[in-house]
Design an enzyme around this catalytic site. Structure first.
Site, PDB file in Angstrom:
ATOM      1  N   ARG A   1      -2.247  87.798 142.898  1.00 55.71           N
ATOM      2  CA  ARG A   1      -3.263  88.670 142.325  1.00 55.71           C
ATOM      3  C   ARG A   1      -3.882  89.640 143.335  1.00 55.71           C
ATOM      4  O   ARG A   1      -4.296  90.731 142.982  1.00 55.71           O
ATOM      5  CB  ARG A   1      -4.363  87.834 141.669  1.00 55.71           C
TER       6      ARG A   1
ATOM      7  N   LYS B   1      15.045  67.106 154.379  1.00 54.23           N
ATOM      8  CA  LYS B   1      14.986  66.633 155.765  1.00 54.23           C
ATOM      9  C   LYS B   1      16.380  66.167 156.188  1.00 54.23           C
ATOM     10  O   LYS B   1      17.031  65.426 155.464  1.00 54.23           O
ATOM     11  CB  LYS B   1      13.966  65.488 155.906  1.00 54.23           C
TER      12      LYS B   1
ATOM     13  N   GLU C   1       0.640  58.657 157.876  1.00 53.50           N
ATOM     14  CA  GLU C   1       0.172  59.935 158.424  1.00 53.50           C
ATOM     15  C   GLU C   1      -1.110  59.692 159.194  1.00 53.50           C
ATOM     16  O   GLU C   1      -1.939  58.875 158.777  1.00 53.50           O
ATOM     17  CB  GLU C   1      -0.121  60.918 157.294  1.00 53.50           C
TER      18      GLU C   1
ATOM     19  N   HIS D   1       8.069  61.539 147.175  1.00 53.67           N
ATOM     20  CA  HIS D   1       8.741  61.359 148.471  1.00 53.67           C
ATOM     21  C   HIS D   1       9.212  59.922 148.702  1.00 53.67           C
ATOM     22  O   HIS D   1      10.355  59.685 149.113  1.00 53.67           O
ATOM     23  CB  HIS D   1       7.806  61.756 149.619  1.00 53.67           C
TER      24      HIS D   1
ATOM     25  N   LYS E   1      -3.047  57.818 154.587  1.00 53.80           N
ATOM     26  CA  LYS E   1      -3.614  58.841 155.466  1.00 53.80           C
ATOM     27  C   LYS E   1      -4.444  58.100 156.506  1.00 53.80           C
ATOM     28  O   LYS E   1      -4.829  56.953 156.301  1.00 53.80           O
ATOM     29  CB  LYS E   1      -4.546  59.769 154.678  1.00 53.80           C
TER      30      LYS E   1
HETATM   31  C1  BG6 Z   1       2.961  66.480 150.668  1.00 52.23           C
HETATM   32  C2  BG6 Z   1       1.688  65.760 150.347  1.00 52.23           C
HETATM   33  O1  BG6 Z   1       3.796  66.543 149.539  1.00 52.23           O
HETATM   34  O2  BG6 Z   1       3.643  65.778 151.700  1.00 52.23           O
HETATM   35  C3  BG6 Z   1       0.806  65.674 151.585  1.00 52.23           C
HETATM   36  O3  BG6 Z   1       1.000  66.478 149.328  1.00 52.23           O
HETATM   37  C4  BG6 Z   1       1.572  65.036 152.719  1.00 52.23           C
HETATM   38  O4  BG6 Z   1      -0.382  64.949 151.316  1.00 52.23           O
HETATM   39  C5  BG6 Z   1       2.913  65.714 152.918  1.00 52.23           C
HETATM   40  O5  BG6 Z   1       0.786  65.170 153.893  1.00 52.23           O
HETATM   41  C6  BG6 Z   1       3.766  64.958 153.905  1.00 52.23           C
HETATM   42  O6  BG6 Z   1       4.900  65.717 154.222  1.00 52.23           O
HETATM   43  P1  BG6 Z   1       5.588  65.552 155.634  1.00 52.23           P
HETATM   44  O7  BG6 Z   1       6.816  66.392 155.553  1.00 52.23           O
HETATM   45  O8  BG6 Z   1       4.588  66.060 156.648  1.00 52.23           O
HETATM   46  O9  BG6 Z   1       5.846  64.105 155.808  1.00 52.23           O
END
Ligand code: BG6
Length: 482
Positions: free
Chosen positions: A43, A181, A215, A239, A329
């Site tokens: 936009r 990956k 993470e 994932h 996290k």
């Molecule tokens: C994303 C999530 O799909 O994948 C995030 O929304 C997460 O919360 C991320 O941090 C992790 O991806 P990667 O490639 O850093 O492991």
């Protein structure tokens, strides 16, 4: 044949951080088909020239050592920007005319990348249909859709139905960047390009499997989205399930998109649904301390930032082998790894050592940030009587010292070239939601298991380790050496 990629949501973070650097890197590596035009739509009102200037800065930052001024100049000549509003049908007609104009009468494959807010996916696609942008005409038309694909099985099904009114399934590419990956694709090679692993890869030799996506980061500025999603939607439905599928699937008949996806979806179909006490007993929920003070998070939020689940895959290969899946996290370190924990030897010949209990074999497959795998086994301590010690064969997934390509590089190229193998199919996405939906519902109900808090920088709540101990097992809590 020429190519065009149209990015809706062009002014967003994903475009500047991932998409443009990935396309640029493929150009730099001479892998991007020539010519490839990129058209950004959003936009905000600015010109193509202004957008190129902004992208030069962000691409230099994210493409790092690959950034070369000459290459960028050549690449950016094919970048265009067109202001447009997804709710405005006229803007799609204008886009169509603009694309026809820049493509001329060249045969062109076009890919539309939806990087907008997920609420806009269905509208954007319907508008493309009204403007005829979906019709294969002098080339193929495809659409790449970012996650999240729906928020549960009902909304995912509705979204599939609505997209199918405009695009055929073979034109739809649902992205899960984990499949891009290199180390995830290497899982398939490890399993199906070798003979030594396959005979062991089953219930007779494997005690259990652990898949961890840890993470270090917290939710940051994504609080608003994250608090509604929680870790099960954000990481498990997509994932982690993808990692489980490549670990557990049977060998496909051939390495083609459809055969691979057929085998993957069978894994999800075989996942045993939770019943009764499973909801409380087969999982651990956690939230890191301080989560409720983050931007956009309600003070009394009950959203999980950590979860561990135990799932069973009821088929001949895996019956009785638990798959422990965990993600969080604010954990100790960033690591994604798959641990294949083999059974103990049936009879231990070498007497007990006081300070050492031999561990069963283990294959640790490092997905990121370390990339490689280690096989753990027992060996004799030299010059001792029969004392044992844990030894390790270490393989590094190295591309001659160079950084491995980013997942988006592979996926965007596959999208442009029309290879759907590393994208999720409609049945796969819906089936994944069918597994997660009842768990989310139970975890939101008054009978939900306790939400434990954990200190940032650990491996989630201590109750997660206790839960494993109660089952006579341990998490493999080791930060990788890079
Ligand atoms: C994303 C999530 O799909 O994948 C995030 O929304 C997460 O919360 C991320 O941090 C992790 O991806 P990667 O490639 O850093 O492991």
């Amino acid at each position: 044949m020429s190519h065009t990629m149209v990015i809706f949501g062009a002014s967003g973070d994903l475009t500047s951080r991932k998409l443009i650097p990935a396309l640029y890197r493929q150009f730099h590596r001479k892998k991007l088909p020539k010519p490839t035009r990129i058209v950004g739509v959003a936009r905000s009102v600015f010109t193509s020239e202004q957008w190129r200037t902004q992208l030069a800065e962000t691409t230099e930052k994210y493409a790092k050592a690959d950034f070369a001024a000459d290459d960028w100049k050549a690449f950016s000549e094919s970048i265009y920007y067109l202001p447009g509003d997804i709710s405005n049908e006229q803007d799609f007609h204008k886009l169509g005319a603009f694309l026809n104009d820049i493509e001329g009468d060249q045969q062109t494959d076009r890919v539309y990348y939806l990087s907008t807010m997920p609420q806009l996916y269905a509208t954007a696609i319907a508008q493309m249909g009204k403007a005829g942008l979906n019709v294969d005409n002098h080339g193929h038309r495809r659409v790449i859709i970012e996650k999240p694909f729906g928020t549960d099985s009902v909304t995912a099904r509705q979204l599939n139905d609505s997209i199918h009114q405009t695009f055929r399934e073979d034109q739809i590419y649902r992205i899960d960047h984990y499949l891009g990956k290199e180390t995830v694709q290497n899982m398939l090679v490890l399993r199906f390009g070798n003979t030594i692993f396959e005979p062991l890869w089953n219930r007779n030799y494997i005690d259990h499997v652990q898949i961890t996506c840890a993470e270090e980061v917290k939710v940051g500025r994504r609080g608003d989205y994250y608090d509604k999603a929680g870790i099960l939607r954000d990481m498990f439905q997509n994932h982690i399930f993808q990692l489980m599928m490549v670990t557990a699937m049977e060998a496909p008949v051939r390495y083609t998109g459809e055969f691979v996806r057929d085998e993957k979806v069978k894994v999800l179909q075989a996942v045993r649904p939770y019943k009764g006490s499973d909801f409380a007993e087969n999982g651990v929920r956690g939230q890191y301390e301080g989560y409720c003070e983050e931007e956009g998070i309600p003070d009394d939020s009950q959203t999980e930032t950590f979860a561990a689940l135990k799932l069973y895959i009821d088929n001949w290969r895996w019956r009785g082998v638990p798959f422990y899946l965990r993600s969080g996290k604010a954990m100790s370190c960033r690591t994604t790894q798959i641990v294949i924990q083999f059974r103990e030897p049936p009879h231990m010949l070498f007497g007990e050592q006081k300070s050492y209990r031999p561990e069963a074999n283990r294959l640790v497959i490092q997905i990121q940030p370390a990339e490689g795998m280690q096989l753990h086994f027992q060996s004799k301590v030299p010059d001792s009587d029969m004392k044992l010690r844990l030894s390790e064969l270490d393989f590094r997934f190295d591309s001659n010292g160079k950084e491995l390509p980013d997942a988006y590089q592979r996926l965007l190229l596959d999208g442009l070239l029309g290879d759907p193998g590393l994208f999720a199919r409609s049945d796969e996405v819906e089936q994944a939601w069918r597994i997660i939906d009842p768990i989310i519902a139970a975890w939101k109900s008054p009978a939900a298991p306790t939400l434990y808090t954990y200190e940032p920088g650990l491996w989630g709540p201590t109750q997660s380790s206790d839960w494993m101990h109660e089952q006579g097992r341990n998490w493999f809590d080791v930060c990788p050496m890079i």
